[in-house]
Design a protein around this motif. Sequence first.
Motif, mmCIF file in Angstrom:
data_model
loop_
_atom_site.group_PDB
_atom_site.id
_atom_site.type_symbol
_atom_site.label_atom_id
_atom_site.label_comp_id
_atom_site.label_asym_id
_atom_site.label_seq_id
_atom_site.Cartn_x
_atom_site.Cartn_y
_atom_site.Cartn_z
ATOM 1 N N LYS A 1 0.816 -1.219 0.000
ATOM 2 C CA LYS A 1 0.000 0.000 0.000
ATOM 3 C C LYS A 1 0.846 1.264 0.000
ATOM 4 N N PRO A 2 1.772 1.447 0.951
ATOM 5 C CA PRO A 2 2.608 2.656 0.871
ATOM 6 C C PRO A 2 3.551 2.654 -0.318
ATOM 7 N N MET A 3 4.024 1.461 -0.718
ATOM 8 C CA MET A 3 4.916 1.389 -1.869
ATOM 9 C C MET A 3 4.212 1.884 -3.123
ATOM 10 N N SER A 4 2.973 1.426 -3.338
ATOM 11 C CA SER A 4 2.236 1.827 -4.537
ATOM 12 C C SER A 4 1.892 3.307 -4.506
ATOM 13 N N LEU A 5 1.515 3.825 -3.327
ATOM 14 C CA LEU A 5 1.223 5.251 -3.204
ATOM 15 C C LEU A 5 2.433 6.095 -3.580
ATOM 16 N N ALA A 6 3.585 5.753 -3.022
ATOM 17 C CA ALA A 6 4.789 6.550 -3.240
ATOM 18 C C ALA A 6 5.287 6.454 -4.678
ATOM 19 N N LEU A 7 5.377 5.251 -5.200
ATOM 20 C CA LEU A 7 5.967 5.058 -6.524
ATOM 21 C C LEU A 7 5.066 5.578 -7.630
ATOM 22 N N ARG A 8 3.747 5.467 -7.470
ATOM 23 C CA ARG A 8 2.832 5.966 -8.503
ATOM 24 C C ARG A 8 2.950 7.476 -8.648
ATOM 25 N N LEU A 9 2.892 8.175 -7.523
ATOM 26 C CA LEU A 9 2.986 9.634 -7.560
ATOM 27 C C LEU A 9 4.356 10.076 -8.075
ATOM 28 N N PHE A 10 5.410 9.480 -7.554
ATOM 29 C CA PHE A 10 6.764 9.836 -7.977
ATOM 30 C C PHE A 10 6.976 9.573 -9.464
ATOM 31 N N GLY A 11 6.577 8.395 -9.932
ATOM 32 C CA GLY A 11 6.831 8.019 -11.319
ATOM 33 C C GLY A 11 6.154 8.943 -12.315
ATOM 34 N N ASN A 12 4.899 9.281 -12.060
ATOM 35 C CA ASN A 12 4.169 10.149 -12.989
ATOM 36 C C ASN A 12 4.743 11.560 -13.027
ATOM 37 N N LEU A 13 5.059 12.121 -11.864
ATOM 38 C CA LEU A 13 5.573 13.488 -11.839
ATOM 39 C C LEU A 13 7.019 13.558 -12.324
ATOM 40 N N TYR A 14 7.808 12.542 -12.010
ATOM 41 C CA TYR A 14 9.202 12.522 -12.473
ATOM 42 C C TYR A 14 9.255 12.441 -13.994
ATOM 43 N N ALA A 15 8.404 11.600 -14.566
ATOM 44 C CA ALA A 15 8.364 11.475 -16.026
ATOM 45 C C ALA A 15 7.926 12.781 -16.671
ATOM 46 N N GLY A 16 6.913 13.436 -16.084
ATOM 47 C CA GLY A 16 6.452 14.705 -16.633
ATOM 48 C C GLY A 16 7.522 15.772 -16.563
ATOM 49 N N GLU A 17 8.237 15.854 -15.438
ATOM 50 C CA GLU A 17 9.305 16.837 -15.293
ATOM 51 C C GLU A 17 10.433 16.564 -16.280
ATOM 52 N N LEU A 18 10.745 15.307 -16.492
ATOM 53 C CA LEU A 18 11.813 14.958 -17.431
ATOM 54 C C LEU A 18 11.458 15.394 -18.847
ATOM 55 N N ILE A 19 10.198 15.251 -19.224
ATOM 56 C CA ILE A 19 9.776 15.684 -20.561
ATOM 57 C C ILE A 19 9.896 17.202 -20.696
ATOM 58 N N PHE A 20 9.512 17.939 -19.646
ATOM 59 C CA PHE A 20 9.674 19.393 -19.683
ATOM 60 C C PHE A 20 11.149 19.777 -19.834
ATOM 61 N N ILE A 21 12.034 19.058 -19.157
ATOM 62 C CA ILE A 21 13.470 19.344 -19.249
ATOM 63 C C ILE A 21 13.975 19.074 -20.666
ATOM 64 N N LEU A 22 13.545 17.965 -21.251
ATOM 65 C CA LEU A 22 13.962 17.639 -22.619
ATOM 66 C C LEU A 22 13.457 18.690 -23.599
ATOM 67 N N MET A 23 12.246 19.187 -23.390
ATOM 68 C CA MET A 23 11.719 20.244 -24.250
ATOM 69 C C MET A 23 12.519 21.533 -24.102
ATOM 70 N N ALA A 24 12.920 21.850 -22.865
ATOM 71 C CA ALA A 24 13.668 23.091 -22.627
ATOM 72 C C ALA A 24 14.990 23.094 -23.369
ATOM 73 N N MET A 25 15.540 21.928 -23.664
ATOM 74 C CA MET A 25 16.814 21.845 -24.377
ATOM 75 C C MET A 25 16.676 22.245 -25.843
ATOM 76 N N LEU A 26 15.437 22.365 -26.332
ATOM 77 C CA LEU A 26 15.215 22.735 -27.723
ATOM 78 C C LEU A 26 15.250 24.235 -27.954
ATOM 79 N N GLY A 27 15.349 25.011 -26.869
ATOM 80 C CA GLY A 27 15.358 26.456 -27.009
ATOM 81 C C GLY A 27 13.997 26.976 -27.437
ATOM 82 N N LEU A 28 13.974 27.881 -28.429
ATOM 83 C CA LEU A 28 12.706 28.456 -28.895
ATOM 84 C C LEU A 28 11.816 27.422 -29.575
#
Length: 277
Positions: free
Chosen positions: A211-238
């Motif tokens: 129960k705590p494992m699924s709560l923690a990993l689900r929230l972390f995984g979704n937000l970490y993946a989203g943040e990583l995509i934003f970072i990859l986009m930022a590398m494209l400049g304009l």
Amino acid sequence: MASEITSQEYIIHHLTNATMCTTDSGIAFNKACADAGFWTWHIDTLGWSIGLGILFLWFFRSIAKKATSGVPSKTQAFIEMVVDFVDSNVRDTFHGKNKLIAPLGLTIFVWVFLMNLMDLVPVDLLPWIAGQIGYVGFGVDPHDVYMKVVPTTDLNMTFALALGVFFLIIFYSIKVKGIGGFMKELTFQPFNHWAFIPVNFILETVTLLAKPMSLALRLFGNLYAGELIFILMAMLGLWQLPLHFPWAVFHILVIVLQAFIFMMLTVVYLSMAHEDH
């Protein structure tokens, strides 16, 4: 920043927490904490999460003090919608009697949502400000100043939230069912026979810890993946602009959904803890 360092360094810099630790020579930060051991604090995660929690408490309290029974303001109407939304979901899901559950559900939903919402802040903005403060105020190279502004992309934060829920599950399971009832639940389910006690105990213990494992990993995984995509986009400049807006619009659904899922699973787990049959 992306033009001054390699792509790999740029990504690692954005995904690294600002850390603080104690060493033999005193308090150290960031790279000096690499070999500090267990007691290393992610000060950006702590700062942003505590700050957003205080913002939530202040904002809701200020609206409650100004609340009127007449025609509400737009802000009051919005807050009432949020409270009613959480309250209706708690009433439909939680079948016990506990005055803590609804406020807890509201706190989790709003707090996790605010932490997730930091994902929509341009990824270079706050780290750049922190780097300039470090350079001007303390003479530190901006590349050695870290600022990870989304607390829920830190596994330590999501596990801390999940462990808080886990302790509540154990507490109310023992309070409602007693120690004997709680142990019987672990040893006589799903097979109600003494010969299956070892099997039941292993299965139920794994289920409880999941129960705590699924709560923690689900929230972390979704937000970490989203943040990583934003970072990859930022590398494209304009060139990121045509991609950034649609992804940000889609990500708004993600941050709300993840806050809602965390709240609902918490309520469901606590409802199960209150079942004494």
